[in-house]
Scaffold this active site. Structure first.
Site, PDB file in Angstrom:
ATOM      1  N   ASP A 252      37.771 -13.320   7.564  1.00  0.00           N
ATOM      2  CA  ASP A 252      36.425 -13.876   7.449  1.00  0.00           C
ATOM      3  C   ASP A 252      35.558 -12.886   6.680  1.00  0.00           C
ATOM      4  O   ASP A 252      35.352 -11.758   7.127  1.00  0.00           O
ATOM      5  CB  ASP A 252      35.877 -14.101   8.872  1.00  0.00           C
ATOM      6  CG  ASP A 252      34.500 -14.732   8.865  1.00  0.00           C
ATOM      7  OD1 ASP A 252      33.881 -14.824   7.791  1.00  0.00           O
ATOM      8  OD2 ASP A 252      34.036 -15.127   9.954  1.00  0.00           O
ATOM      9  N   HIS A 270      27.518 -19.120  -4.540  1.00  0.00           N
ATOM     10  CA  HIS A 270      26.622 -20.280  -4.716  1.00  0.00           C
ATOM     11  C   HIS A 270      26.728 -21.291  -3.568  1.00  0.00           C
ATOM     12  O   HIS A 270      25.921 -22.195  -3.472  1.00  0.00           O
ATOM     13  CB  HIS A 270      26.810 -20.945  -6.101  1.00  0.00           C
ATOM     14  CG  HIS A 270      28.064 -21.742  -6.249  1.00  0.00           C
ATOM     15  ND1 HIS A 270      28.230 -22.647  -7.291  1.00  0.00           N
ATOM     16  CD2 HIS A 270      29.216 -21.783  -5.526  1.00  0.00           C
ATOM     17  CE1 HIS A 270      29.428 -23.206  -7.170  1.00  0.00           C
ATOM     18  NE2 HIS A 270      30.031 -22.700  -6.132  1.00  0.00           N
TER      19      HIS A 270
HETATM   20  C1  LIG Z   1      34.162 -22.985  -3.750  1.00  0.00           C
HETATM   21  S1  LIG Z   1      35.613 -22.288  -3.112  1.00  0.00           S
HETATM   22  C2  LIG Z   1      36.021 -21.136  -4.376  1.00  0.00           C
HETATM   23  C3  LIG Z   1      37.497 -20.913  -4.466  1.00  0.00           C
HETATM   24  C4  LIG Z   1      37.938 -19.978  -5.600  1.00  0.00           C
HETATM   25  N1  LIG Z   1      37.203 -18.724  -5.618  1.00  0.00           N
HETATM   26  C5  LIG Z   1      37.853 -20.690  -6.920  1.00  0.00           C
HETATM   27  O1  LIG Z   1      36.881 -20.498  -7.645  1.00  0.00           O
HETATM   28  O2  LIG Z   1      38.780 -21.462  -7.222  1.00  0.00           O
HETATM   29  C6  LIG Z   1      35.018 -21.240  -1.812  1.00  0.00           C
HETATM   30  C7  LIG Z   1      36.127 -20.595  -1.005  1.00  0.00           C
HETATM   31  O3  LIG Z   1      35.527 -19.768   0.008  1.00  0.00           O
HETATM   32  C8  LIG Z   1      36.367 -19.842   1.156  1.00  0.00           C
HETATM   33  N2  LIG Z   1      35.627 -19.426   2.349  1.00  0.00           N
HETATM   34  C9  LIG Z   1      34.665 -20.110   3.014  1.00  0.00           C
HETATM   35  N3  LIG Z   1      34.210 -19.399   4.075  1.00  0.00           N
HETATM   36  C10 LIG Z   1      34.920 -18.230   4.072  1.00  0.00           C
HETATM   37  C11 LIG Z   1      34.920 -17.077   4.924  1.00  0.00           C
HETATM   38  N4  LIG Z   1      34.083 -17.006   5.969  1.00  0.00           N
HETATM   39  N5  LIG Z   1      35.758 -16.056   4.629  1.00  0.00           N
HETATM   40  C12 LIG Z   1      36.612 -16.139   3.566  1.00  0.00           C
HETATM   41  N6  LIG Z   1      36.649 -17.201   2.725  1.00  0.00           N
HETATM   42  C13 LIG Z   1      35.832 -18.245   2.971  1.00  0.00           C
HETATM   43  C14 LIG Z   1      36.789 -21.309   1.184  1.00  0.00           C
HETATM   44  O4  LIG Z   1      37.930 -21.511   2.003  1.00  0.00           O
HETATM   45  C15 LIG Z   1      37.022 -21.579  -0.298  1.00  0.00           C
HETATM   46  O5  LIG Z   1      38.380 -21.346  -0.664  1.00  0.00           O
END
Ligand SMILES: C[S@@+](CC[C@H](N)C(=O)[O-])C[C@H]1O[C@@H](n2cnc3c(N)ncnc32)[C@H](O)[C@@H]1O
Length: 367
Positions: A252, A270
């Site tokens: 996390d 974003h």
């Molecule tokens: C919009 S996606 C972007 C994915 C990647 N960076 C891309 O551009 O293809 C946001 C990512 O943040 C991850 N995410 C959300 N909350 C998170 C957390 N608390 N810790 C780690 N990752 C997290 C989601 O699972 C998701 O894969």
């Protein structure tokens, strides 16, 4: 001559045209969806040369009653930039006429080339399929309801579930989302041609919120000497296998982030409010290693920077629309001033912005 509210009739007619154009612009989206659903970019690509209307309708198996309508749709899509009309020489016709004839034919443009699936080239069709999927696009019908609700995101109002949980419960939508982000990441391949220097001298990189690792794969192929960790929620990475220089770690980002020379955040910040971004950035700052006595690693952010004074109007419009799309998730697209503010709040004072793809910037932040 004046009409309503003292406005000239020509002003009112122009205004009516503006409203109608926006009302019908949903058809821009739906026609884009239609050419992807019908695989028209792939058909033209596989044809190996521009395709005539008759060749196209025969492959699409369109009833003769609809041939003229395909022509209308294809000409509109040509008008808005998805195809070029060019001339090809055709031998003979269906009536046994063996003479060579010149016919109009549809060719791919740079935009429709990006919609061709299954080649080595970048393809952003999955992003279109995700955003225009009826489950996803239906949310946009509830903007007024969202505005009158104090706390909930648009998706929570309509589905009763937070976004990441909603994806978790709906494997089809999750698949579409992951494919969409993967397609988007493929554009990085093109941008990296001019941005090698951002990654020079680094040995380890953690891709925070790196999803299923598509960006990571591109980077690890491009920089095989770099050790790459994709860090995402445990449920996202649980079944993913690493290879050579690429590993998946669940966790996390609000708790802690594995240490590395550089921390990459692509299209992650974003999604979050300023307060949450500050928490994530503080954890990134803690995770950046000291490289040598007077050299620290960096945070590399791939995000939009709104800059209407400098950008082309089309890019500004896209960034404003993306901002609205993020606002309903309670995230936002940011201007340089807004980025600077959250960097400062996170104790990060030195940064540099580079243009990256058409709408994405690369921001290097130096702790
Ligand atoms: C919009 S996606 C972007 C994915 C990647 N960076 C891309 O551009 O293809 C946001 C990512 O943040 C991850 N995410 C959300 N909350 C998170 C957390 N608390 N810790 C780690 N990752 C997290 C989601 O699972 C998701 O894969």
């Amino acid at each position: 001559m004046t009409s309503n509210n003292g406005r000239s009739t020509s002003e009112s007619f122009k205004a009516q045209a503006l409203v109608y154009r926006h009302m019908f612009s949903i058809l821009d989206s739906m026609c884009l969806k239609w050419i992807i659903d019908s695989r028209i970019p792939n058909i033209i690509h596989d044809h190996g040369k521009p395709i005539t209307l008759l060749e196209l309708v025969s492959i699409l198996k369109i009833p003769s009653t609809k041939v003229d309508r395909i022509d209308v749709f294809m000409r509109y899509m040509t008008y808005i930039g998805y195809f070029d009309i060019t001339k090809v020489r055709i031998h003979g016709d269906n009536d046994g006429n063996n003479q060579e004839e010149e016919k109009e034919a549809f060719a791919l443009t740079a935009a429709s080339e990006l919609l061709v699936k299954g080649t080595e080239n970048p393809c952003i069709s999955p992003m279109v399929e995700f955003v225009l999927d009826p489950v996803h696009s239906d949310f946009f019908n509830y903007l007024s309801k969202w505005f009158s609700d104090e706390n909930r995101r648009l998706y929570e109002i309509t589905s009763g579930t937070p976004w990441w949980e909603l994806l978790d419960k709906n494997p089809r939508l999750l698949g579409l989302f992951n494919d969409a982000m993967a397609g988007d990441s493929q554009m990085i391949k093109l941008a990296l041609k001019d941005h090698n220097m951002a990654f020079e001298g680094l040995e380890t990189i953690v891709d925070v919120g790196g999803g299923t690792g598509t960006t990571a794969q591109i980077f690890s192929e491009k920089f095989p000497e770099l050790k790459y960790i994709v860090f995402d929620l445990p449920q996202v990475v649980k079944n993913l296998k690493g290879c050579n220089n690429l590993n998946f770690v669940g966790g996390d980002m609000f708790e802690s982030i594995p240490k590395a020379d550089a921390i990459l955040l692509k299209s992650v910040l974003h999604n979050w409010s300023d307060d949450n971004c500050i928490k994530i950035l503080r954890n990134c700052k803690d995770a950046v290693k000291v490289l040598s006595k007077d050299r620290k690693g960096k945070i590399i952010i791939l995000e939009t920077v709104i800059n209407e004074k400098q950008d082309e109007p089309e890019i500004t419009r896209l960034k404003f629309l993306m901002n609205i799309n993020m606002q309903i998730m309670h995230g936002k697209e940011r201007s340089e001033e807004e980025w600077k503010n959250i960097f400062h709040e996170a104790g990060l004072y030195d940064y540099k912005i580079f243009s990256f793809t058409g709408y994405l910037s690369l921001i290097e932040v130096y702790p």
